[in-house]
Design a protein around this motif. Sequence first.
Motif, PDB file in Angstrom:
ATOM      1  N   THR B 177      10.551   8.180  13.066  1.00 15.36           N
ATOM      2  CA  THR B 177      12.004   8.347  13.231  1.00 15.36           C
ATOM      3  C   THR B 177      12.680   8.677  11.904  1.00 15.36           C
ATOM      4  O   THR B 177      13.667   9.394  11.861  1.00 15.36           O
ATOM      5  CB  THR B 177      12.649   7.072  13.841  1.00 15.36           C
ATOM      6  OG1 THR B 177      12.077   5.927  13.210  1.00 15.36           O
ATOM      7  CG2 THR B 177      12.448   7.014  15.331  1.00 15.36           C
ATOM      8  N   GLN B 178      12.115   8.172  10.820  1.00 11.56           N
ATOM      9  CA  GLN B 178      12.725   8.434   9.513  1.00 11.56           C
ATOM     10  C   GLN B 178      12.098   9.633   8.798  1.00 11.56           C
ATOM     11  O   GLN B 178      12.427   9.886   7.641  1.00 11.56           O
ATOM     12  CB  GLN B 178      12.575   7.200   8.611  1.00 11.56           C
ATOM     13  CG  GLN B 178      13.295   5.966   9.128  1.00 11.56           C
ATOM     14  CD  GLN B 178      12.866   4.704   8.384  1.00 11.56           C
ATOM     15  OE1 GLN B 178      12.477   4.767   7.220  1.00 11.56           O
ATOM     16  NE2 GLN B 178      12.948   3.560   9.061  1.00 11.56           N
ATOM     17  N   THR B 179      11.196  10.323   9.502  1.00  7.79           N
ATOM     18  CA  THR B 179      10.369  11.360   8.866  1.00  7.79           C
ATOM     19  C   THR B 179       9.913  10.946   7.457  1.00  7.79           C
ATOM     20  O   THR B 179      10.083  11.640   6.472  1.00  7.79           O
ATOM     21  CB  THR B 179      11.065  12.739   8.814  1.00  7.79           C
ATOM     22  OG1 THR B 179      12.338  12.584   8.197  1.00  7.79           O
ATOM     23  CG2 THR B 179      11.151  13.356  10.172  1.00  7.79           C
ATOM     24  N   TYR B 180       9.339   9.753   7.410  1.00  4.35           N
ATOM     25  CA  TYR B 180       8.885   9.163   6.164  1.00  4.35           C
ATOM     26  C   TYR B 180       7.341   9.176   6.181  1.00  4.35           C
ATOM     27  O   TYR B 180       6.702   8.253   6.691  1.00  4.35           O
ATOM     28  CB  TYR B 180       9.433   7.725   6.092  1.00  4.35           C
ATOM     29  CG  TYR B 180       9.260   7.025   4.769  1.00  4.35           C
ATOM     30  CD1 TYR B 180       8.520   7.576   3.707  1.00  4.35           C
ATOM     31  CD2 TYR B 180       9.860   5.770   4.566  1.00  4.35           C
ATOM     32  CE1 TYR B 180       8.396   6.908   2.517  1.00  4.35           C
ATOM     33  CE2 TYR B 180       9.730   5.099   3.377  1.00  4.35           C
ATOM     34  CZ  TYR B 180       8.981   5.671   2.354  1.00  4.35           C
ATOM     35  OH  TYR B 180       8.845   4.990   1.179  1.00  4.35           O
ATOM     36  N   ASP B 181       6.764  10.225   5.626  1.00  5.67           N
ATOM     37  CA  ASP B 181       5.320  10.434   5.720  1.00  5.67           C
ATOM     38  C   ASP B 181       4.492   9.288   5.157  1.00  5.67           C
ATOM     39  O   ASP B 181       3.514   8.844   5.758  1.00  5.67           O
ATOM     40  CB  ASP B 181       4.921  11.723   4.983  1.00  5.67           C
ATOM     41  CG  ASP B 181       5.331  12.945   5.784  1.00  5.67           C
ATOM     42  OD1 ASP B 181       5.773  12.745   6.944  1.00  5.67           O
ATOM     43  OD2 ASP B 181       5.227  14.074   5.260  1.00  5.67           O
TER      44      ASP B 181
END
Lengths: 384, 217
Positions: B177-181
């Motif tokens: 959801t946070q596009t936090y790889d």
Amino acid sequence: MIELNHVTKTYPGASQPAVDSVSLTIPEGEICVFIGPSGCGKTTLMRLTNRLIPITSGSISVDGKDIMGLDPIELRRHIGYAIQQVGLFPHMTVRDNIATVPKLLGWARTKIDARVDELLTLVNLEPGTFRDRYPRQLSGGQAQRVGVARAMAADPPIMLMDEPFGAIDPINREVLQDEFLRIQDKLKKTIIFVTHDINEAIKMGQRIALLKEGRLIQTGLPDELLNRPADEFVKSFVGADRVLKRLNLLKVRDAMMTNPVHCRSEDSSEKVLEQMVKNDLAFLIVTDRDQRLLGYVNQYDLRGHKGHAGDVARKLTLTVSPERNLKEALSQMLSYDLGILVVVGEDGRIQGVLNSTTLCSLVGSTYDEHGGHWGRITAAGRIL
Amino acid sequence: MTTYDFIVRNWPELMSLAWQHTVFVSIALAIAIATGVPLGVYLTFNRRLADTVLYLAGIMMTVPSVALFGLMIPVLSVFGHGIGTVPAVIALVLYSQLPILRSTYAAIRSVDPAIIEAGLGIGMTRAQVLFKVQIPMSLGVIFSGVRVAVVMSIGIGAIAAYIGAGGLGQYIFNGITQTYDAMINAGAVAVSAMAILADFMFGRLERTLVSKGLRRD
């Protein structure tokens, strides 16, 4: 003692009974072989005895007690059981496999350990080497030995063996059979032994029960089956070479001509020759005063010889013991082209002679139990 | 921030999520083994039921895991456990049944009939044959089913975060959801590591429990 009384087994849904009214008594200490073609009901009959399958009608009693009145588990713990596929438990060591029944019977650990080692020694496996092995680390023959040891673990008076040596190569099978007979000689168990191999049956069985389509066709001593087959089926089952098979059963002692014609070493050559010509003997056995074999003389050597027969005696190296079986003796005669074989006991004394005539008359169809005719030779005993 | 940095900085949180994950997966597996193995053994005595049960367990495997977790919500809401650990555990138990059941059933059935006959013939009761012969002989294969269930449950357990059960899946979902790889990677790496570790441990356990006589070497 095991008594089968009109034992019948019909499997549910089967039109024909698998075992049809079989009555048979197996005396204490004897090996009774159940034999017949596959599907004849021999294994079924055996399994009825320890209630692995329920009987349809009739009764079986073990040592006078009807098995239906006994607890099946208790019954089986007191009947040794060995099968062709061996059925060793692969996750248990040899020791634990053999100890299975003693453990079920609640024996003390020390007693079990002692018993395991005793049994391993009995079946010719060195306890120290084999005790802790797993079945996969054993050869076929070793596994079968362990299987037999397991069946004997709690020293059951009765044993059931379903083709226990069936899966083993012929050479090792012979060895195992011999070993087992040696053990049986000491232990004298009452044994039901199932096989489809007529040679094994003849070798192992004191009594043979031949089955066909669930029915008992003939029961008797191995020799009776071979010599007096009840019908064509028995005749064909025991094989066209049944006469030769009898050679396995008979000992040299049974076939030899006792008190064979012979001379002593101190007998005069001239007189011996005279008698040999008179009796039409090509050669003659020479012994000492104590009937010990010295050799033989022939007419050619004696002719013109002045002195004792012993002086011209030739050595006779090929002799046979009275305890050998006739098959071995005949094989010896054939391979060395001997018309006659001298039977010599362990003490070196001559006990008799075996010749092709006596052999043929013994095993052939003219054989009668009282000894038959001995062929053309009429002379006997010391010739002078 | 790299995945490595993320893991180092969030170590305590990662550990607590991993612990959560371990707890509900362990509970689920404990239940699955405690029910699956006895049921699998029982099925060997009831062939007709066996076909039905194995079929149902097979169908259960085909239900997508997200859907199964979702389906739990209305059913368990009735008992006040619509979301959280309880539905997660139940879903994992259902998933684990098939490999455990099937391996147990197959293993017990594959024991050579001659060995069973030998056991009965020398005077073991049917129960003794089952517990002293058939089950010990089947342990290796049962273990392989259990190990499949363990690895699978740890993986599917990540999805349980979706219904609020927590665990390492939380990093994965939050990361998405946070596009936090780095966060996604950290969650994924941790799940994999846990699966590998658990499989290794069960392998060791197998070696100690399964008889040496059954080893092939």
